[in-house]
Design a protein around this motif. Structure first.
Motif, PDB file in Angstrom:
ATOM      1  N   ASN A  59       0.835  -1.211   0.000  1.00  0.00           N
ATOM      2  CA  ASN A  59       0.000   0.000   0.000  1.00  0.00           C
ATOM      3  C   ASN A  59       0.864   1.253   0.000  1.00  0.00           C
ATOM      4  O   ASN A  59       0.562   2.221  -0.699  1.00  0.00           O
ATOM      5  CB  ASN A  59      -0.933   0.015   1.215  1.00  0.00           C
ATOM      6  CG  ASN A  59      -2.048  -0.986   1.081  1.00  0.00           C
ATOM      7  OD1 ASN A  59      -2.368  -1.439  -0.016  1.00  0.00           O
ATOM      8  ND2 ASN A  59      -2.645  -1.348   2.211  1.00  0.00           N
ATOM      9  N   ALA A  60       1.934   1.259   0.780  1.00  0.00           N
ATOM     10  CA  ALA A  60       2.826   2.417   0.829  1.00  0.00           C
ATOM     11  C   ALA A  60       3.466   2.655  -0.532  1.00  0.00           C
ATOM     12  O   ALA A  60       3.560   3.807  -0.990  1.00  0.00           O
ATOM     13  CB  ALA A  60       3.889   2.217   1.894  1.00  0.00           C
ATOM     14  N   THR A  61       3.882   1.586  -1.187  1.00  0.00           N
ATOM     15  CA  THR A  61       4.469   1.713  -2.518  1.00  0.00           C
ATOM     16  C   THR A  61       3.453   2.267  -3.503  1.00  0.00           C
ATOM     17  O   THR A  61       3.772   3.145  -4.318  1.00  0.00           O
ATOM     18  CB  THR A  61       4.985   0.343  -3.008  1.00  0.00           C
ATOM     19  OG1 THR A  61       5.903  -0.169  -2.048  1.00  0.00           O
ATOM     20  CG2 THR A  61       5.663   0.453  -4.356  1.00  0.00           C
ATOM     21  N   TRP A  62       2.232   1.812  -3.424  1.00  0.00           N
ATOM     22  CA  TRP A  62       1.181   2.277  -4.339  1.00  0.00           C
ATOM     23  C   TRP A  62       0.877   3.747  -4.085  1.00  0.00           C
ATOM     24  O   TRP A  62       0.765   4.534  -5.025  1.00  0.00           O
ATOM     25  CB  TRP A  62      -0.086   1.435  -4.147  1.00  0.00           C
ATOM     26  CG  TRP A  62      -1.169   1.822  -5.108  1.00  0.00           C
ATOM     27  CD1 TRP A  62      -1.302   1.435  -6.401  1.00  0.00           C
ATOM     28  CD2 TRP A  62      -2.275   2.703  -4.829  1.00  0.00           C
ATOM     29  NE1 TRP A  62      -2.412   1.992  -6.953  1.00  0.00           N
ATOM     30  CE2 TRP A  62      -3.036   2.791  -6.008  1.00  0.00           C
ATOM     31  CE3 TRP A  62      -2.686   3.391  -3.700  1.00  0.00           C
ATOM     32  CZ2 TRP A  62      -4.187   3.550  -6.101  1.00  0.00           C
ATOM     33  CZ3 TRP A  62      -3.827   4.158  -3.788  1.00  0.00           C
ATOM     34  CH2 TRP A  62      -4.567   4.234  -4.971  1.00  0.00           C
ATOM     35  N   PHE A  63       0.772   4.140  -2.797  1.00  0.00           N
ATOM     36  CA  PHE A  63       0.495   5.532  -2.477  1.00  0.00           C
ATOM     37  C   PHE A  63       1.638   6.429  -2.919  1.00  0.00           C
ATOM     38  O   PHE A  63       1.405   7.553  -3.392  1.00  0.00           O
ATOM     39  CB  PHE A  63       0.211   5.709  -0.983  1.00  0.00           C
ATOM     40  CG  PHE A  63      -1.188   5.315  -0.585  1.00  0.00           C
ATOM     41  CD1 PHE A  63      -2.292   5.923  -1.170  1.00  0.00           C
ATOM     42  CD2 PHE A  63      -1.382   4.334   0.357  1.00  0.00           C
ATOM     43  CE1 PHE A  63      -3.565   5.557  -0.798  1.00  0.00           C
ATOM     44  CE2 PHE A  63      -2.664   3.971   0.734  1.00  0.00           C
ATOM     45  CZ  PHE A  63      -3.754   4.579   0.152  1.00  0.00           C
ATOM     46  N   GLU A  64       2.885   5.976  -2.768  1.00  0.00           N
ATOM     47  CA  GLU A  64       4.028   6.765  -3.240  1.00  0.00           C
ATOM     48  C   GLU A  64       3.989   6.967  -4.737  1.00  0.00           C
ATOM     49  O   GLU A  64       4.257   8.055  -5.226  1.00  0.00           O
ATOM     50  CB  GLU A  64       5.347   6.090  -2.834  1.00  0.00           C
ATOM     51  CG  GLU A  64       5.699   6.243  -1.389  1.00  0.00           C
ATOM     52  CD  GLU A  64       7.007   5.543  -1.053  1.00  0.00           C
ATOM     53  OE1 GLU A  64       7.820   5.253  -1.962  1.00  0.00           O
ATOM     54  OE2 GLU A  64       7.203   5.278   0.145  1.00  0.00           O
ATOM     55  N   SER A  65       3.639   5.908  -5.468  1.00  0.00           N
ATOM     56  CA  SER A  65       3.552   6.054  -6.928  1.00  0.00           C
ATOM     57  C   SER A  65       2.394   6.983  -7.323  1.00  0.00           C
ATOM     58  O   SER A  65       2.503   7.713  -8.299  1.00  0.00           O
ATOM     59  CB  SER A  65       3.397   4.686  -7.591  1.00  0.00           C
ATOM     60  OG  SER A  65       2.146   4.130  -7.293  1.00  0.00           O
ATOM     61  N   GLN A  66       1.322   6.974  -6.549  1.00  0.00           N
ATOM     62  CA  GLN A  66       0.189   7.846  -6.853  1.00  0.00           C
ATOM     63  C   GLN A  66       0.496   9.306  -6.544  1.00  0.00           C
ATOM     64  O   GLN A  66       0.036  10.210  -7.255  1.00  0.00           O
ATOM     65  CB  GLN A  66      -1.051   7.406  -6.065  1.00  0.00           C
ATOM     66  CG  GLN A  66      -1.614   6.075  -6.489  1.00  0.00           C
ATOM     67  CD  GLN A  66      -2.073   6.087  -7.942  1.00  0.00           C
ATOM     68  OE1 GLN A  66      -2.777   6.985  -8.367  1.00  0.00           O
ATOM     69  NE2 GLN A  66      -1.639   5.093  -8.685  1.00  0.00           N
ATOM     70  N   THR A  67       1.281   9.535  -5.496  1.00  0.00           N
ATOM     71  CA  THR A  67       1.613  10.929  -5.167  1.00  0.00           C
ATOM     72  C   THR A  67       2.598  11.530  -6.160  1.00  0.00           C
ATOM     73  O   THR A  67       2.629  12.743  -6.329  1.00  0.00           O
ATOM     74  CB  THR A  67       2.183  11.031  -3.739  1.00  0.00           C
ATOM     75  OG1 THR A  67       3.313  10.176  -3.628  1.00  0.00           O
ATOM     76  CG2 THR A  67       1.141  10.693  -2.723  1.00  0.00           C
TER      77      THR A  67
END
Length: 181
Positions: A172-180
């Protein structure tokens, strides 16, 4: 039948009784000396179902259900945990185990998976009645190895269980980082 009649019958058949007793004791002695000694090591793991999830900070309702304990038993019995035990104890590096693997499989397949399957056959995982304790037992011919494997299963379960909780948060953290970005 009176007590005196029973005693007279036993006196008449004393040789048959003694031969049967002697044969039973002799068979037990022979089996005990021929068969290899087997040791059982056990350990217990406490499952804390009331503490909050370390990631979300909430007590999940799924942890309270009876299926949660069955899931934890399945995790302990899983290939992933057994392979972790092989890695923890470095069994794949043991020359004797490697030779057995070569003879049994002609070097086909993975030695870690093969040894893990062998360990799983001697493993017993049972939840305690009406408690949050899971008992792990392992049977072997060497008491030191048997105890080491049992303790390694407990440690591997703790490691894998932690990974199963932390890995979704990492994803989830990786996905949120890519989204930001």
């Amino acid at each position: 039948m009176t007590l005196q009649q029973l005693i007279l019958i036993l006196r008449a058949r004393i040789r048959v009784v003694l031969v049967a007793l002697l044969a039973t004791v002799l068979c037990a002695f022979l089996l005990n000396s021929i068969l290899p000694r087997r040791y059982t090591a056990s350990t217990a793991v406490v499952i804390d179902v009331k503490s909050p999830d370390p990631i979300a900070g909430l007590v999940l309702p799924g942890l309270i259900s009876p299926a949660y304990m069955a899931t934890q038993v399945d995790i302990i019995s899983s290939d992933r945990v057994a392979q972790r035990v092989v890695a923890l104890l470095r069994m794949d590096e043991d020359p004797e185990i490697r030779q057995r693997w070569q003879e049994a499989t002609q070097e086909k397949g993975n030695i870690v998976a093969w040894q893990a399957a062998r360990l799983q056959r001697k493993l017993s995982v049972k939840p305690s009645r009406e408690s949050n304790v899971i008992n792990i037992s392992f049977v072997g011919t060497d008491p030191t190895v048997t105890a080491s494997v049992t303790n390694a299963f407990a440690q591997a379960y703790i490691d894998v269980n932690l990974e199963l909780k932390v890995e979704p948060a990492r994803q989830n953290a990786t996905w949120f980082e890519s989204q930001t970005r």
